[in-house]
Design a protein around this motif. Sequence first.
Motif, PDB file in Angstrom:
ATOM      1  N   MET A   1       0.842  -1.193   0.000  1.00  0.00           N
ATOM      2  CA  MET A   1       0.000   0.000   0.000  1.00  0.00           C
ATOM      3  C   MET A   1       0.877   1.243   0.000  1.00  0.00           C
ATOM      4  SD  MET A   1      -2.993  -1.131   2.671  1.00  0.00           S
ATOM      5  CE  MET A   1      -3.414   0.536   2.940  1.00  0.00           C
ATOM      6  N   LYS A   2       0.442   2.245  -0.736  1.00  0.00           N
ATOM      7  CA  LYS A   2       1.159   3.507  -0.743  1.00  0.00           C
ATOM      8  C   LYS A   2       0.658   4.379   0.394  1.00  0.00           C
ATOM      9  CE  LYS A   2       2.149   3.540  -5.644  1.00  0.00           C
ATOM     10  NZ  LYS A   2       2.030   4.261  -6.900  1.00  0.00           N
ATOM     11  N   GLN A   3       1.524   5.196   0.884  1.00  0.00           N
ATOM     12  CA  GLN A   3       1.150   6.124   1.948  1.00  0.00           C
ATOM     13  C   GLN A   3       0.149   7.143   1.401  1.00  0.00           C
ATOM     14  OE1 GLN A   3       2.137   6.521   5.214  1.00  0.00           O
ATOM     15  NE2 GLN A   3       3.280   4.608   5.213  1.00  0.00           N
ATOM     16  N   ALA A   4      -0.841   7.453   2.172  1.00  0.00           N
ATOM     17  CA  ALA A   4      -1.822   8.448   1.761  1.00  0.00           C
ATOM     18  C   ALA A   4      -1.270   9.839   2.024  1.00  0.00           C
ATOM     19  CB  ALA A   4      -3.125   8.256   2.535  1.00  0.00           C
ATOM     20  N   HIS A   5      -1.544  10.748   1.104  1.00  0.00           N
ATOM     21  CA  HIS A   5      -1.127  12.128   1.300  1.00  0.00           C
ATOM     22  C   HIS A   5      -2.204  12.839   2.086  1.00  0.00           C
ATOM     23  CE1 HIS A   5       2.308  11.796  -1.389  1.00  0.00           C
ATOM     24  NE2 HIS A   5       1.519  11.113  -2.216  1.00  0.00           N
ATOM     25  N   THR A   6      -1.792  13.795   2.864  1.00  0.00           N
ATOM     26  CA  THR A   6      -2.760  14.541   3.659  1.00  0.00           C
ATOM     27  C   THR A   6      -2.887  15.944   3.105  1.00  0.00           C
ATOM     28  OG1 THR A   6      -1.066  15.274   5.210  1.00  0.00           O
ATOM     29  CG2 THR A   6      -2.230  13.220   5.737  1.00  0.00           C
ATOM     30  N   GLY A   7      -3.971  16.581   3.430  1.00  0.00           N
ATOM     31  CA  GLY A   7      -4.194  17.950   2.980  1.00  0.00           C
ATOM     32  C   GLY A   7      -5.486  18.480   3.553  1.00  0.00           C
ATOM     33  N   VAL A   8      -5.769  19.696   3.226  1.00  0.00           N
ATOM     34  CA  VAL A   8      -6.971  20.351   3.717  1.00  0.00           C
ATOM     35  C   VAL A   8      -7.752  20.872   2.521  1.00  0.00           C
ATOM     36  CG1 VAL A   8      -7.878  22.245   5.113  1.00  0.00           C
ATOM     37  CG2 VAL A   8      -5.825  21.030   5.853  1.00  0.00           C
ATOM     38  N   ILE A   9      -9.038  20.636   2.508  1.00  0.00           N
ATOM     39  CA  ILE A   9      -9.919  21.144   1.457  1.00  0.00           C
ATOM     40  C   ILE A   9     -10.845  22.168   2.105  1.00  0.00           C
ATOM     41  CG2 ILE A   9     -11.722  20.574  -0.196  1.00  0.00           C
ATOM     42  CD1 ILE A   9     -10.553  17.747  -0.302  1.00  0.00           C
ATOM     43  N   HIS A  10     -10.911  23.342   1.521  1.00  0.00           N
ATOM     44  CA  HIS A  10     -11.783  24.395   2.037  1.00  0.00           C
ATOM     45  C   HIS A  10     -12.932  24.614   1.071  1.00  0.00           C
ATOM     46  CE1 HIS A  10      -9.025  25.672   5.216  1.00  0.00           C
ATOM     47  NE2 HIS A  10      -8.043  25.460   4.341  1.00  0.00           N
ATOM     48  N   PHE A  11     -14.157  24.636   1.583  1.00  0.00           N
ATOM     49  CA  PHE A  11     -15.336  24.935   0.784  1.00  0.00           C
ATOM     50  C   PHE A  11     -15.881  26.279   1.245  1.00  0.00           C
ATOM     51  CE2 PHE A  11     -15.183  20.306   0.714  1.00  0.00           C
ATOM     52  CZ  PHE A  11     -15.351  20.059  -0.633  1.00  0.00           C
ATOM     53  N   THR A  12     -16.211  27.135   0.298  1.00  0.00           N
ATOM     54  CA  THR A  12     -16.831  28.401   0.643  1.00  0.00           C
ATOM     55  C   THR A  12     -18.066  28.582  -0.229  1.00  0.00           C
ATOM     56  OG1 THR A  12     -15.475  29.599  -0.956  1.00  0.00           O
ATOM     57  CG2 THR A  12     -14.649  29.498   1.296  1.00  0.00           C
ATOM     58  N   GLY A  13     -18.974  29.420   0.235  1.00  0.00           N
ATOM     59  CA  GLY A  13     -20.187  29.692  -0.521  1.00  0.00           C
ATOM     60  C   GLY A  13     -21.408  29.265   0.272  1.00  0.00           C
ATOM     61  N   SER A  14     -22.524  29.286  -0.384  1.00  0.00           N
ATOM     62  CA  SER A  14     -23.766  28.885   0.274  1.00  0.00           C
ATOM     63  C   SER A  14     -24.732  28.332  -0.760  1.00  0.00           C
ATOM     64  CB  SER A  14     -24.395  30.068   1.007  1.00  0.00           C
ATOM     65  OG  SER A  14     -24.672  31.105   0.102  1.00  0.00           O
ATOM     66  N   ILE A  15     -25.652  27.532  -0.277  1.00  0.00           N
ATOM     67  CA  ILE A  15     -26.710  26.998  -1.128  1.00  0.00           C
ATOM     68  C   ILE A  15     -27.964  27.787  -0.783  1.00  0.00           C
ATOM     69  CG2 ILE A  15     -28.089  24.980  -1.703  1.00  0.00           C
ATOM     70  CD1 ILE A  15     -25.659  23.299  -0.795  1.00  0.00           C
ATOM     71  N   VAL A  16     -28.486  28.487  -1.767  1.00  0.00           N
ATOM     72  CA  VAL A  16     -29.635  29.349  -1.504  1.00  0.00           C
ATOM     73  C   VAL A  16     -30.711  29.066  -2.540  1.00  0.00           C
ATOM     74  CG1 VAL A  16     -30.413  31.741  -1.323  1.00  0.00           C
ATOM     75  CG2 VAL A  16     -28.112  31.139  -0.610  1.00  0.00           C
ATOM     76  N   ALA A  17     -31.893  28.848  -2.060  1.00  0.00           N
ATOM     77  CA  ALA A  17     -33.037  28.657  -2.945  1.00  0.00           C
ATOM     78  C   ALA A  17     -34.205  29.428  -2.345  1.00  0.00           C
ATOM     79  CB  ALA A  17     -33.393  27.182  -3.077  1.00  0.00           C
ATOM     80  N   PRO A  18     -34.902  30.208  -3.144  1.00  0.00           N
ATOM     81  CA  PRO A  18     -36.032  30.962  -2.599  1.00  0.00           C
ATOM     82  C   PRO A  18     -37.170  30.018  -2.226  1.00  0.00           C
ATOM     83  CG  PRO A  18     -35.925  31.232  -4.971  1.00  0.00           C
ATOM     84  CD  PRO A  18     -34.711  30.452  -4.567  1.00  0.00           C
ATOM     85  N   PRO A  19     -37.902  30.357  -1.176  1.00  0.00           N
ATOM     86  CA  PRO A  19     -39.045  29.520  -0.800  1.00  0.00           C
ATOM     87  C   PRO A  19     -40.191  29.698  -1.788  1.00  0.00           C
ATOM     88  CG  PRO A  19     -39.005  31.486   0.541  1.00  0.00           C
ATOM     89  CD  PRO A  19     -37.750  31.508  -0.297  1.00  0.00           C
ATOM     90  N   CYS A  20     -41.097  28.766  -1.775  1.00  0.00           N
ATOM     91  CA  CYS A  20     -42.288  28.884  -2.613  1.00  0.00           C
ATOM     92  C   CYS A  20     -43.197  29.970  -2.026  1.00  0.00           C
ATOM     93  CB  CYS A  20     -43.036  27.558  -2.665  1.00  0.00           C
ATOM     94  SG  CYS A  20     -42.094  26.229  -3.440  1.00  0.00           S
ATOM     95  N   VAL A  21     -43.952  30.624  -2.889  1.00  0.00           N
ATOM     96  CA  VAL A  21     -44.911  31.639  -2.455  1.00  0.00           C
ATOM     97  C   VAL A  21     -46.271  30.958  -2.362  1.00  0.00           C
ATOM     98  CG1 VAL A  21     -46.032  33.810  -3.052  1.00  0.00           C
ATOM     99  CG2 VAL A  21     -43.593  33.487  -3.531  1.00  0.00           C
ATOM    100  N   ILE A  22     -46.904  31.083  -1.201  1.00  0.00           N
ATOM    101  CA  ILE A  22     -48.169  30.380  -0.956  1.00  0.00           C
ATOM    102  C   ILE A  22     -49.245  31.409  -0.620  1.00  0.00           C
ATOM    103  CG2 ILE A  22     -49.324  28.669   0.482  1.00  0.00           C
ATOM    104  CD1 ILE A  22     -46.314  27.656   0.999  1.00  0.00           C
ATOM    105  N   GLU A  23     -50.349  31.343  -1.348  1.00  0.00           N
ATOM    106  CA  GLU A  23     -51.485  32.233  -1.108  1.00  0.00           C
ATOM    107  C   GLU A  23     -52.759  31.414  -1.077  1.00  0.00           C
ATOM    108  OE1 GLU A  23     -51.424  35.234  -4.136  1.00  0.00           O
ATOM    109  OE2 GLU A  23     -49.599  36.151  -3.356  1.00  0.00           O
ATOM    110  N   THR A  24     -53.745  31.894  -0.326  1.00  0.00           N
ATOM    111  CA  THR A  24     -55.031  31.199  -0.263  1.00  0.00           C
ATOM    112  C   THR A  24     -56.123  32.103  -0.808  1.00  0.00           C
ATOM    113  OG1 THR A  24     -55.431  31.964   1.996  1.00  0.00           O
ATOM    114  CG2 THR A  24     -54.384  29.820   1.730  1.00  0.00           C
ATOM    115  N   SER A  25     -57.115  31.467  -1.404  1.00  0.00           N
ATOM    116  CA  SER A  25     -58.277  32.172  -1.923  1.00  0.00           C
ATOM    117  C   SER A  25     -59.464  31.232  -1.764  1.00  0.00           C
ATOM    118  CB  SER A  25     -58.062  32.548  -3.387  1.00  0.00           C
ATOM    119  OG  SER A  25     -59.218  33.150  -3.907  1.00  0.00           O
ATOM    120  N   GLY A  26     -60.287  31.522  -0.800  1.00  0.00           N
ATOM    121  CA  GLY A  26     -61.413  30.627  -0.520  1.00  0.00           C
ATOM    122  C   GLY A  26     -60.899  29.281  -0.049  1.00  0.00           C
ATOM    123  N   HIS A  27     -61.295  28.222  -0.767  1.00  0.00           N
ATOM    124  CA  HIS A  27     -60.830  26.872  -0.429  1.00  0.00           C
ATOM    125  C   HIS A  27     -59.658  26.440  -1.299  1.00  0.00           C
ATOM    126  CE1 HIS A  27     -63.864  25.616   2.487  1.00  0.00           C
ATOM    127  NE2 HIS A  27     -64.678  26.430   1.831  1.00  0.00           N
TER     128      HIS A  27
END
Length: 114
Positions: free
Chosen positions: A32-58
């Motif tokens: 087996m070969k030796q595993a290399h080590t390191g650091v991975i950095h993630f930046t950003g965000s996951i953004v999704a607008p919510p659904c718009v919900i309205e009622t009219s009668g039933h």
Amino acid sequence: MTHSVKKMAKVVLALTALTASVTAFASQSSGMKQAHTGVIHFTGSIVAPPCVIETSGHKVETQCWHDNGNTKTISVDVTKLKGKDVQLPNNKGTQKFNWINKDNKLGLYTVVYD
């Protein structure tokens, strides 16, 4: 008491040395070969607008955005939402409605986003 502490320290040192040599031998003999080590950095965000919900009668009108920016709107009668999951527009999740009192004057509308 100090004699037993010294004895315990020697035992721990011996076990550490033995473990290190067995590990080194095992990794060399297995090819087996030796595993290399390191650091991975993630930046950003996951953004999704919510659904718009309205009622009219039933009716409940729900408008949800698609990932490409387009919107889709559906209109569902409250009786069709009663006690079962109904798909939101653009497959963004589910919606359902349940009465929470016997007089059917107070209800709970639930939206679950996927």
